[in-house]
Structure formats: structure tokens, C-alpha cells
Scaffold this active site. Structure first.
Site, short mmCIF file in Angstrom:
data_model
loop_
_atom_site.label_atom_id
_atom_site.label_comp_id
_atom_site.label_asym_id
_atom_site.label_seq_id
_atom_site.Cartn_x
_atom_site.Cartn_y
_atom_site.Cartn_z
N CYS A 113 0.83 -1.22 0.00
CA CYS A 113 0.00 0.00 0.00
C CYS A 113 0.86 1.27 0.00
O CYS A 113 0.40 2.33 -0.42
CB CYS A 113 -0.92 0.01 1.21
SG CYS A 113 -2.02 -1.40 1.21
N HIS A 260 -3.76 6.95 1.53
CA HIS A 260 -3.99 5.68 0.85
C HIS A 260 -5.39 5.21 1.25
O HIS A 260 -5.76 5.25 2.43
CB HIS A 260 -2.93 4.67 1.28
CG HIS A 260 -3.36 3.26 1.08
ND1 HIS A 260 -3.78 2.80 -0.15
CD2 HIS A 260 -3.52 2.22 1.95
CE1 HIS A 260 -4.14 1.54 -0.02
NE2 HIS A 260 -4.01 1.17 1.24
N ASN A 290 -10.05 -0.73 -1.94
CA ASN A 290 -8.63 -0.51 -1.66
C ASN A 290 -7.83 -1.08 -2.84
O ASN A 290 -7.82 -2.29 -3.04
CB ASN A 290 -8.28 -1.20 -0.34
CG ASN A 290 -6.81 -1.10 0.03
OD1 ASN A 290 -5.96 -0.85 -0.81
ND2 ASN A 290 -6.51 -1.33 1.30
N1 COA Z 1 -18.99 -9.76 5.95
C1 COA Z 1 -19.65 -10.12 7.06
N2 COA Z 1 -19.02 -10.48 8.19
C2 COA Z 1 -17.68 -10.48 8.19
C3 COA Z 1 -16.94 -10.11 7.05
C4 COA Z 1 -17.66 -9.75 5.91
N3 COA Z 1 -17.03 -9.38 4.76
N4 COA Z 1 -15.63 -10.19 7.37
C5 COA Z 1 -15.55 -10.60 8.64
N5 COA Z 1 -16.79 -10.77 9.14
C6 COA Z 1 -17.17 -11.20 10.48
C7 COA Z 1 -16.10 -11.98 11.19
O1 COA Z 1 -16.15 -13.33 10.83
C8 COA Z 1 -16.46 -11.75 12.63
O2 COA Z 1 -17.50 -12.62 12.98
P1 COA Z 1 -17.57 -13.27 14.45
O3 COA Z 1 -17.68 -12.12 15.38
O4 COA Z 1 -18.77 -14.12 14.35
O5 COA Z 1 -16.28 -14.03 14.59
C9 COA Z 1 -17.02 -10.33 12.63
O6 COA Z 1 -17.38 -10.04 11.27
C10 COA Z 1 -16.04 -9.30 13.12
O7 COA Z 1 -14.80 -9.53 12.48
P2 COA Z 1 -13.56 -8.63 12.72
O8 COA Z 1 -12.42 -9.12 11.90
O9 COA Z 1 -13.35 -8.47 14.19
O10 COA Z 1 -14.12 -7.27 12.13
P3 COA Z 1 -13.52 -5.83 12.24
O11 COA Z 1 -14.46 -4.98 12.97
O12 COA Z 1 -12.11 -5.85 12.68
O13 COA Z 1 -13.55 -5.37 10.73
C11 COA Z 1 -12.02 -5.09 8.89
C12 COA Z 1 -12.79 -6.08 9.76
C13 COA Z 1 -11.18 -5.90 7.93
C14 COA Z 1 -13.00 -4.24 8.13
C15 COA Z 1 -11.16 -4.19 9.81
O14 COA Z 1 -10.41 -4.97 10.70
C16 COA Z 1 -10.22 -3.34 9.02
O15 COA Z 1 -10.62 -2.46 8.30
N6 COA Z 1 -8.91 -3.53 9.19
C17 COA Z 1 -7.92 -2.81 8.42
C18 COA Z 1 -7.92 -3.37 7.05
C19 COA Z 1 -7.09 -2.62 6.10
O16 COA Z 1 -7.13 -1.43 6.04
N7 COA Z 1 -6.34 -3.35 5.31
C20 COA Z 1 -5.56 -2.81 4.30
C21 COA Z 1 -4.26 -2.41 4.87
S1 COA Z 1 -3.63 -1.10 4.02
#
Ligand code: COA
Length: 333
Positions: A113, A260, A290
Site C-alpha cells: 500500500c 492511501h 482498496n
Molecule cells: N462480511 C460479514 N461479516 C464479516 C466479514 C464480511 N465481509 N468479514 C468478517 N466478518 C465477520 C467476522 O467473521 C467476525 O465474525 P464473528 O464475530 O462471528 O467471529 C465479525 O465479522 C467481526 O470480524 P472482525 O475481523 O473483528 O471485524 P472488524 O471490525 O475488525 O472489521 C475489517 C474487519 C477488515 C474491516 C477491519 O479490521 C479493518 O478495516 N482492518 C484494516 C484493514 C485494512 O485497512 N487493510 C488494508 C491495509 S492497508
């Protein structure tokens, strides 16, 4: 003192729009979940065998046209990507062939990224030393062919989109010409490489790819989402403040911040932490997802076309991502 200026910009995304509702037909997810957690409404995914060099070609041609430069006049093509067309040679070589300019130097940057931020900084050094005059800097990615579109991959797959963006840098003797790169700050922490990575195929494994790895989905990206989120909201403000302070500025001096496009929630939190009004932060992740190394040049091209960067504005580009890597570029528009 010689400087680099951004003489041309361009971007290109595939025609195919994939909405959150489309994704929810292939995996257990929903438009509501994706919008709430990431701000993303739709993304562009390629159809068929299209690699990042193919997406980059029209982006590069637009940037060259705006700069009024023929591709044959380039001294160097830098291509930032985490999804190279093939294992080797690099996508910069493939783009050079598409542009039909044998002899022009090429360089690939593998900083995920943060790739475009690193690439601009590298290009600027070649121009400042006088070694080069005209450099094409590209960020291009095709994620869609490497994503797990089953429920197993939903946390990662809903985030990523395909696209390419390009900038042409030229040497400028006069800083007042505008669109001038002032400074850069670059960082990395390899000890956390495993919180966002693709494990296979890997040269460090023998064999590099097995049926078992394919079954485990080791060839898909794996992300510890919350760990990435927590780091991002610290590193973005830190590096933005660092590049500003090194030049006698504070966040209050920012005319336009182009982060980004990792996640709209990250960008909003960064804006709050830096006390920036939403109109001073550009976001288009809603439409493209992204696109890693491509996200900043796509956003910069759109922001400039919309008149969001005014002559004289201090523009900051900032990124955080896998590696971990993070960095920022300071530009006087
Ligand atoms: N749709 C529905 N549910 C989903 C899902 C999706 N696409 N992806 C994950 N879940 C579920 C998980 O399985 C979990 O379920 P559970 O509670 O039953 O176990 C629940 O949602 C919460 O998951 P979690 O990973 O804790 O969610 P979160 O609040 O951390 O959000 C992201 C996930 C990925 C959106 C968040 O962590 C994020 O934005 N991280 C940074 C990502 C990023 O910027 N990456 C690029 C780097 S530059």
C-alpha cells in the site's frame, strides 16, 4: 536546487463494477456490513486475463499526454505493485514493452500500500541529483484474480479492487512553478510482516506450492484486520506530522490530504486525530475499494480534476500497509 514536479497525472480502472450486493451472492456478507466497516460501496474487477501492466498502460498514456512528453523521452519507469503480472520480470518491464520504448530504464517497487509513496520518493532522488529528467511513476494492481470469493476469504476479499494510476515527474529549476515535491518520510517494520501477507507460492518453501497449500488457501491474502487497523491509525498521523514538522509546518497547514484508501473508517479517524475538516481529506474508496499501490495516484488524479488541490496548497500523500510499511510525501501544489 533542482526539484521534481508532477507534470502529468492519469488513472484507469476496469469497466466491470462489482457491488457489495454482487459479493453477497458469492459469500456470506452484506452491503450493510461492508459499508459500515469499510465505507466501500463498489469496486472494479478485471474480466479475463488482465494484469496490472495492461491497466497501467492507459493511465500512463494519459499522464504522459498531460505532461506533453513522449514515452521515448522517459529516463525511467517505476512500477509499484504487490500483484506483479508474472513472478519475474517486473511489471515495469512489461509496461515499458507496451509503451514501445526499449532502452528506457525500469524499476519495480514491492512496498504494497505504501508502494506509490516510496516510488515518488525514489523518483525524486534521481531527479534532484541531476541523473534523470523525466520519470514515469505508476501504481497498478490486479487483486481480483487472487482473492478467495468464498465466505472463508470475506474479511479480505470485500476490501480490494483493481486499478492503476500514474504520474510523470519532470525536473524543475524553479520551486514556484508549483506541483513540486518538497520532501518525503519513509518507514517500515518487517517484524510484523505476517499480519498482512500472501504465504505462497514462496521461494522460501520447497516446493514453492503444494496441493495442500492451495487447499489451505495459502495463495490468498491473510490479514489480522484489527491489528492492521490499530497500527494504521497510529502510523498515518505520525508520519504526516513528521513530514510536515521537518519542513516547519503543522497539520493546520494542510490544504489537501490524500491518504492511501485503506478503509474509510481509518481515513476518518486520521482526519479527526489531525483536526482536519472532511473537505481537506480526499476519499474515493467508496467507488474503487482498496487498490493498494494504485489508490493514491487514482485519488490524486480525481482530486486534481475536481479542483480539490488549489495552486499553492500544501498537499500531503500518506500511506500505510503490509510490510509493515508507511510513509508520506509533501507537495507544494
Ligand atoms: N462480511 C460479514 N461479516 C464479516 C466479514 C464480511 N465481509 N468479514 C468478517 N466478518 C465477520 C467476522 O467473521 C467476525 O465474525 P464473528 O464475530 O462471528 O467471529 C465479525 O465479522 C467481526 O470480524 P472482525 O475481523 O473483528 O471485524 P472488524 O471490525 O475488525 O472489521 C475489517 C474487519 C477488515 C474491516 C477491519 O479490521 C479493518 O478495516 N482492518 C484494516 C484493514 C485494512 O485497512 N487493510 C488494508 C491495509 S492497508
Amino acid at each position: 536546487m533542482r526539484h521534481s514536479r508532477i507534470a502529468g497525472l492519469g488513472f484507469h480502472v476496469p469497466d466491470r463494477i462489482v457491488t457489495n450486493d454482487d459479493l453477497s451472492r458469492w459469500m456470506e456478507t452484506s452491503d450493510e456490513w461492508i459499508r459500515k466497516r469499510t465505507g466501500i460501496e463498489e469496486r472494479r474487477w478485471v474480466e479475463g486475463d488482465v494484469g496490472p501492466a495492461e491497466l497501467a498502460e492507459p493511465a500512463a498514456r494519459k499522464a504522459l499526454a498531460e505532461a506533453g512528453i513522449d514515452a521515448a523521452q522517459l529516463d525511467l519507469i517505476i512500477f509499484a505493485t504487490l500483484s506483479p503480472d508474472i513472478n519475474f520480470p517486473g511489471s515495469s518491464c512489461l509496461l515499458q514493452a507496451r509503451l514501445g520504448v526499449p532502452g528506457v530504464a525500469t524499476l519495480d517497487i514491492r512496498n504494497q500500500c505504501t508502494g506509490f509513496v516510496y516510488a515518488l520518493a525514489v523518483a525524486d532522488q534521481f531527479i534532484r541529483t541531476g541523473m534523470m529528467q523525466r520519470i514515469l511513476v505508476v501504481g497498478g494492481e490486479v487483486h481480483s484474480s487472487g482473492l478467495d470469493i468464498s465466505t472463508r476469504g470475506r474479511d479480505v476479499t470485500v476490501i480490494f479492487g483493481d486499478g492503476a494510476g500514474a504520474a510523470v515527474l519532470t525536473a524543475a529549476e524553479d520551486k514556484d512553478q508549483g506541483r513540486v515535491l518538497l520532501d518525503h518520510k519513509l518507514h517500515a517494520d518487517g517484524s510484523q510482516h505476517d499480519i498482512l501477507m500472501v504465504k505462497a507460492p514462496a521461494s522460501g518453501l520447497n516446493p514453492r506450492l503444494t496441493q495442500e497449500m492451495l487447499q489451505n488457501g495459502d495463495h490468498y491474502p491473510h490479514m489480522v484486520g484489527q491489528a492492521v487497523f490499530k497500527q494504521a491509525v497510529v502510523r498515518f498521523p505520525e508520519v504526516i506530522t513528521e513530514v510536515l514538522a521537518a519542513n516547519g509546518y503543522t497539520p493546520a497547514d494542510i490544504g489537501l490530504l490524500i491518504p492511501h484508501q485503506a478503509n474509510l473508517r481509518i481515513s476518518e479517524m486520521v482526519a479527526r486525530l489531525l483536526h482536519l475538516d472532511p473537505d481537506r481529506v480526499y476519499n474515493n474508496i467508496q467507488r474503487y475499494g482498496n487498490t493498494t499501490a494504485a489508490s493514491i495516484p487514482i485519488a490524486l488524479t480525481e482530486a486534481v480534476a475536481e479542483g480539490r488541490a488549489k495552486p499553492g496548497d500544501l498537499v500531503v500523500l500518506a500511506a500505510f500497509g503490509a510490510g509493515l510499511t508507511w510513509g508520506a510525501n509533501l507537495i507544494r501544489w
